[in-house]
Design a protein around this motif. Structure first.
Motif, PDB file in Angstrom:
ATOM      1  N   MET A 184       0.496  -1.793   3.370  1.00 38.62           N
ATOM      2  CA  MET A 184       1.878  -2.106   3.057  1.00 38.62           C
ATOM      3  C   MET A 184       2.128  -3.543   3.467  1.00 38.62           C
ATOM      4  O   MET A 184       1.874  -3.899   4.616  1.00 38.62           O
ATOM      5  N   THR A 185       2.574  -4.349   2.561  1.00 36.01           N
ATOM      6  CA  THR A 185       2.905  -5.736   2.905  1.00 36.01           C
ATOM      7  C   THR A 185       4.301  -6.046   2.399  1.00 36.01           C
ATOM      8  O   THR A 185       4.742  -5.489   1.388  1.00 36.01           O
ATOM      9  N   LEU A 186       4.975  -6.938   3.091  1.00 34.60           N
ATOM     10  CA  LEU A 186       6.281  -7.376   2.613  1.00 34.60           C
ATOM     11  C   LEU A 186       6.079  -8.112   1.297  1.00 34.60           C
ATOM     12  O   LEU A 186       5.103  -8.834   1.129  1.00 34.60           O
ATOM     13  N   LYS A 187       6.982  -7.937   0.373  1.00 28.66           N
ATOM     14  CA  LYS A 187       6.903  -8.653  -0.902  1.00 28.66           C
ATOM     15  C   LYS A 187       6.888 -10.156  -0.622  1.00 28.66           C
ATOM     16  O   LYS A 187       7.523 -10.612   0.336  1.00 28.66           O
ATOM     17  N   PRO A 188       6.194 -10.927  -1.465  1.00 25.24           N
ATOM     18  CA  PRO A 188       6.082 -12.372  -1.213  1.00 25.24           C
ATOM     19  C   PRO A 188       7.429 -13.069  -1.053  1.00 25.24           C
ATOM     20  O   PRO A 188       7.548 -14.029  -0.296  1.00 25.24           O
ATOM     21  N   VAL A 189       8.476 -12.574  -1.720  1.00 25.23           N
ATOM     22  CA  VAL A 189       9.780 -13.253  -1.631  1.00 25.23           C
ATOM     23  C   VAL A 189      10.536 -12.914  -0.348  1.00 25.23           C
ATOM     24  O   VAL A 189      11.531 -13.549  -0.029  1.00 25.23           O
ATOM     25  N   VAL A 190      10.052 -11.891   0.382  1.00 26.75           N
ATOM     26  CA  VAL A 190      10.772 -11.489   1.601  1.00 26.75           C
ATOM     27  C   VAL A 190      10.275 -12.314   2.786  1.00 26.75           C
ATOM     28  O   VAL A 190       9.078 -12.372   3.050  1.00 26.75           O
ATOM     29  N   ASN A 191      11.201 -12.949   3.480  1.00 27.59           N
ATOM     30  CA  ASN A 191      10.880 -13.750   4.659  1.00 27.59           C
ATOM     31  C   ASN A 191      10.236 -12.869   5.738  1.00 27.59           C
ATOM     32  O   ASN A 191      10.700 -11.768   5.987  1.00 27.59           O
TER      33      ASN A 191
ATOM     34  N   GLY B 234       1.522  -6.914   7.882  1.00 30.78           N
ATOM     35  CA  GLY B 234       1.767  -5.679   7.130  1.00 30.78           C
ATOM     36  C   GLY B 234       1.474  -4.456   7.973  1.00 30.78           C
ATOM     37  O   GLY B 234       1.421  -4.531   9.195  1.00 30.78           O
ATOM     38  N   LYS B 235       1.312  -3.339   7.302  1.00 33.12           N
ATOM     39  CA  LYS B 235       1.122  -2.061   7.976  1.00 33.12           C
ATOM     40  C   LYS B 235      -0.078  -1.363   7.357  1.00 33.12           C
ATOM     41  O   LYS B 235      -0.269  -1.423   6.145  1.00 33.12           O
ATOM     42  N   HIS B 236      -0.880  -0.715   8.175  1.00 28.41           N
ATOM     43  CA  HIS B 236      -2.050   0.007   7.684  1.00 28.41           C
ATOM     44  C   HIS B 236      -1.871   1.489   7.991  1.00 28.41           C
ATOM     45  O   HIS B 236      -1.599   1.865   9.130  1.00 28.41           O
ATOM     46  N   ILE B 237      -1.985   2.321   7.003  1.00 24.42           N
ATOM     47  CA  ILE B 237      -1.831   3.768   7.197  1.00 24.42           C
ATOM     48  C   ILE B 237      -3.088   4.464   6.704  1.00 24.42           C
ATOM     49  O   ILE B 237      -3.565   4.174   5.598  1.00 24.42           O
ATOM     50  N   GLN B 238      -3.645   5.354   7.533  1.00 23.54           N
ATOM     51  CA  GLN B 238      -4.845   6.086   7.142  1.00 23.54           C
ATOM     52  C   GLN B 238      -4.482   7.549   6.930  1.00 23.54           C
ATOM     53  O   GLN B 238      -3.950   8.200   7.834  1.00 23.54           O
ATOM     54  N   LEU B 239      -4.713   8.043   5.744  1.00 28.35           N
ATOM     55  CA  LEU B 239      -4.410   9.442   5.427  1.00 28.35           C
ATOM     56  C   LEU B 239      -5.714  10.204   5.252  1.00 28.35           C
ATOM     57  O   LEU B 239      -6.664   9.675   4.667  1.00 28.35           O
ATOM     58  N   THR B 240      -5.764  11.435   5.726  1.00 27.11           N
ATOM     59  CA  THR B 240      -6.900  12.312   5.429  1.00 27.11           C
ATOM     60  C   THR B 240      -6.336  13.462   4.609  1.00 27.11           C
ATOM     61  O   THR B 240      -5.368  14.097   5.029  1.00 27.11           O
ATOM     62  N   LEU B 241      -6.882  13.682   3.436  1.00 22.50           N
ATOM     63  CA  LEU B 241      -6.328  14.730   2.578  1.00 22.50           C
ATOM     64  C   LEU B 241      -7.422  15.409   1.762  1.00 22.50           C
ATOM     65  O   LEU B 241      -8.536  14.901   1.672  1.00 22.50           O
ATOM     66  N   THR B 242      -7.069  16.556   1.217  1.00 21.96           N
ATOM     67  CA  THR B 242      -7.996  17.243   0.335  1.00 21.96           C
ATOM     68  C   THR B 242      -7.609  16.937  -1.103  1.00 21.96           C
ATOM     69  O   THR B 242      -6.432  16.719  -1.412  1.00 21.96           O
ATOM     70  N   ALA B 243      -8.625  16.916  -1.983  1.00 23.01           N
ATOM     71  CA  ALA B 243      -8.360  16.702  -3.405  1.00 23.01           C
ATOM     72  C   ALA B 243      -9.563  17.200  -4.197  1.00 23.01           C
ATOM     73  O   ALA B 243     -10.683  17.221  -3.689  1.00 23.01           O
ATOM     74  N   ARG B 244      -9.298  17.608  -5.435  1.00 26.89           N
ATOM     75  CA  ARG B 244     -10.407  18.078  -6.293  1.00 26.89           C
ATOM     76  C   ARG B 244     -11.343  16.928  -6.627  1.00 26.89           C
ATOM     77  O   ARG B 244     -12.541  17.047  -6.652  1.00 26.89           O
TER      78      ARG B 244
END
Lengths: 232, 77
Positions: free
Chosen positions: B1-8, B33-43
């Motif tokens: 997640m990063t702030l949009k380039p136009v956001v100070n 920015g922010k780093h989020i790690q998700l662990t999930l199941t998926a087909r």
């Protein structure tokens, strides 16, 4: 008849008792609304107080907006009912998309707890209807993330539709970066929705409600709203 | 997640100043920015990607101020 003011309480809300005191001083009856409730217990208007709902995890207000209570708040708001978000409550209303824009980390990177002057920009809606444009109010702020941001085109729209409710200013109403405590765009301290029934503001009117606190200006907002609820 | 380039990004500015003070004048800018790690199941990968994208849009990212990017990688069952 006494008008019921619902006060939303999320885990981490810290200003609900101050809000209840403020409501009583203004002549209303406070009713606490726990975030897990699904209805507003007959509240005529709803206040979302300040604090750190759900620890401000992820983003301020990001988790609170999914509370069961928020469905009822949304229904109330969309039906034209008065809703006031203060500080964290403002952040929640933005995350819930009941108000436009977002609140970011203060540009000074400091938590700011100080008195501010506010210039009334819009005089419609239940909370500001009793005030004249250009009036200066004094109220404290207490936040680390109060820098109002909206994309440029949305800012233009807000100004065009008179949705900017309050701006930070000097004692005589003058605008300037030295009076803007958090770097908000256009010195914005409060905004309302297009209809005017939903108002969000970073300053704390409930902490400016008796002489002991240095200002009684916060009473104006609630008295105006209660008079309006009473008249309808 | 990063702030949009136009956001100070004042946090980024503060980090840039800190790096300059430590002797890294070549740093021209910083965006925090922010780093989020998700662990999930998926087909399958496609299924995981579409679910994660939805999660980003609905909760993890605030589209008013932030952009998001994500990568999906397989981990052991």
């Amino acid at each position: 008849m006494t008008w019921r003011c619902g006060i939303a309480v999320f885990p981490g809300t810290w200003s609900e008792r101050d809000c209840a005191h403020w409501v009583e001083l203004a002549g209303g009856e406070p009713v606490m609304l726990w975030h897990a409730e699904r209805q507003l217990k007959g509240a005529d208007l709803v206040i979302l107080p300040g604090g750190f709902a759900h620890g401000d995890y992820l983003r301020t207000g990001a988790i609170a907006r999914f509370a069961p209570l928020m469905d009822a708040v949304r229904d109330h708001a969309l039906a034209g009912g008065p809703v006031l978000g203060i500080c964290n409550g403002f952040q929640i209303l933005c995350e819930a998309q009941l108000l436009p824009g977002a609140l970011l980390r203060n540009s000074c990177l400091q938590f700011r707890c100080q008195s501010t002057h506010l210039r009334v920009e819009a005089t419609r809606g239940p909370f500001l209807a009793g005030l004249e444009a250009g009036r200066i109010l004094e109220m404290p702020i207490s936040h680390g993330e109060g820098r109002y941001y909206a994309p440029p085109e949305q800012l233009l729209e807000l100004e065009a539709h008179g949705q900017v409710a309050l701006r930070y200013c000097g004692p005589a109403g003058e605008l300037g970066d030295e009076y803007n405590p958090n770097g908000s765009l256009q010195h914005i301290a409060g905004v309302m929705n297009r209809e005017g029934n939903v108002l969000g503001m970073m300053p704390h009117p409930e902490r400016a409600c008796e002489p002991l606190l240095g200002s009684e200006d916060g009473l104006h907002l609630l008295r105006a709203a209660l008079a309006l609820v009473g008249a309808s | 997640m990063t702030l949009k380039p136009v956001v100070n990004d004042p946090q980024g500015l503060a980090v840039t100043q800190g790096l300059h003070a430590l002797g890294y004048p070549e740093v021209l800018g910083t965006r925090v920015g922010k780093h989020i790690q998700l662990t999930l199941t998926a087909r399958d990968r496609q299924g995981a990607e579409s679910r994660v994208e939805e999660m980003c849009r609905r909760l993890l990212c605030n589209g008013v101020i932030e952009d998001f990017h994500f990568q999906v990688a397989e981990v052991g069952a």
